[in-house]
Design an enzyme around this catalytic site. Structure first.
Site, PDB file in Angstrom:
ATOM      1  N   ASP A 160       0.831  -1.198   0.000  1.00 54.96           N
ATOM      2  CA  ASP A 160       0.000   0.000   0.000  1.00 54.96           C
ATOM      3  C   ASP A 160       0.871   1.256   0.000  1.00 54.96           C
ATOM      4  OD1 ASP A 160      -2.754   1.353   0.631  1.00 54.96           O
ATOM      5  OD2 ASP A 160      -1.398   2.105   2.183  1.00 54.96           O
ATOM      6  N   GLU A 240      -2.265  -5.330  -3.655  1.00 56.60           N
ATOM      7  CA  GLU A 240      -1.208  -4.596  -2.954  1.00 56.60           C
ATOM      8  C   GLU A 240      -0.128  -5.547  -2.449  1.00 56.60           C
ATOM      9  OE1 GLU A 240      -3.730  -0.782  -1.231  1.00 56.60           O
ATOM     10  OE2 GLU A 240      -3.635  -2.625  -0.058  1.00 56.60           O
TER      11      GLU A 240
END
Length: 407
Positions: A160, A240
């Protein structure tokens, strides 16, 4: 517990407790013999040469017993090396994590260009070169057999951060005239769960997820109770985690992932990228304005705001340029945010409520700037209004000159 401690202690050289006791007895006997021989030297006036000989004589008995009772450090080091080799590179620890986290280079964060927009659909998926990280990217923590096993939740956290950094850098470099708020809106479009989960499905990653009962990810194994929002969150997290695994999976991972994401995201922002390159020449080539000495001048680069440029091009005494909302805001199709439309109107010098152009945007300020840009593209209209401005300027100068002569 005793067995585990003993195995760590013996490191493979001692197979039983009796062996350990035997080596300990040998070490004690050798030490006592060494002590006795050294004490016998007490009356010798020059014992230095004899000490060395005595130590050498006992060396062959003391060292083997000592080594047998010590942990085999070489064996442990070899085991660690073997684990590293299985992970694919000596730069990784035994649990599969890299010893250092990659930092993006300036070369990998250049702005989008028209050539970056993919014309052949989805770009090829960047592979994960480390098998341990690849498996972790698709494994829920509930499927881990040991607390040291990695899962996608941990990789998602660092993935992320990489995604936010890379997306922010590309937007910052590509759109120098956008406000921070508008940049955040563009970034949200390409990093939100809806977008990332869509990537996961398009690349077929959802079929590789290993998770416990209670999740209902299409193509996964087990469970059917998660709602749509939860599924979307899981799929976004998986993407992610995959990004993190690809970056951390080898020393050059970031240099492979950055251009892949750049191409992938370009499809989501292709309209904005094209608009940036279409409008840039218009903004850079500001309309010329005739000065008081009759020479043509161009606004300074610091005045590249389209509203300022339009005002300098056709504004003068007796002219009013205003910006008005053209109806209530609609919804932008990608983000669902309010979409404003503003028109620019000219009044004065024989004109009343003359429409110069209109523009749209996610804020009234952006819409007004786009309206001014649109107005300046109408060269025929700009030429006519600039001629009126010039006439007013010349008439004012002539009047001022007559007043000066009368004095």
């Amino acid at each position: 517990m005793l067995k585990r401690s003993f195995e760590d202690f013996s490191a493979g050289n001692i197979s039983s407790l009796s062996d350990a006791l035997q080596h300990a007895d040998e070490l004690l006997r050798a030490a006592q013999a060494l002590k006795q021989d050294l004490e016998n030297l007490g009356g010798d006036a020059e014992p230095s040469g004899k000490i060395a000989a005595i130590l050498q004589g006992h060396r062959e008995k003391i060292l083997p017993a000592t080594r047998a009772l010590m942990p085999d450090q070489k064996s442990k080091q070899e085991n660690r090396s073997q684990k590293s080799l299985k992970l694919g590179d000596s730069h990784y620890t035994a649990n599969g994590l890299p010893e250092a986290v990659s930092v993006p280079s300036l070369e990998s964060l250049t702005r989008w260009t028209m050539h970056d927009i993919s014309r052949s659909g989805l770009p090829p998926l960047v592979p994960v070169l480390n098998p341990v990280l690849e498996q972790a990217a698709f494994t829920h923590s509930g499927m881990a057999t040991k607390h040291t096993d990695m899962s996608y939740e941990r990789l998602e956290w660092i993935g992320d951060a990489y995604i936010y950094l890379l997306s922010s850098a590309y937007i910052f470099q590509t759109f120098p005239n956008l406000s921070a708020g508008r940049c955040s809106q563009l970034r949200e479009r390409i990093v939100k769960n809806e977008t990332l989960s869509d990537y996961t499905i398009k690349y077929g990653m959802e079929t590789r997820i290993r998770y416990p009962h209670g999740f209902d990810v299409p193509g996964g194994k087990g469970g059917n109770s998660a709602n749509h929002k939860s599924r979307r969150k899981v799929l976004g997290d998986i993407f992610e985690a995959y990004v993190a695994a690809a970056i951390l999976g080898d020393p050059s991972g970031l240099s492979r992932v950055a251009p892949w994401l750049k191409t992938l995201w370009s499809a989501n922002l292709k309209d904005e990228i094209r608009k940036e390159y279409t409008d840039r020449p218009v903004i850079a080539q500001a309309p010329t304005v005739q000065g008081r000495d009759g020479t043509d001048t161009t606004p300074n680069q610091q005045d590249l705001n389209p509203k300022v440029m339009l005002l300098k091009a056709i504004g003068t005494k007796g002219v009013k340029i205003s910006y008005k909302d053209l109806g209530p805001p609609k919804r932008e199709r990608n983000s669902g945010l309010p979409w404003y439309t503003v028109g620019v109107v000219y009044d004065g010098l024989g004109e009343s409520n003359l429409d110069l152009g209109f523009g749209s945007g996610l804020s009234k300020k952006e819409a007004g700037a786009n309206a001014a840009t649109q107005a300046m593209k109408n060269k025929k209209l700009m030429t006519r209004l600039q001629k009126r401005k010039e006439d007013v300027v010349r008439a004012a100068e002539a009047s001022a000159s007559l007043d000066y002569d009368d004095k």
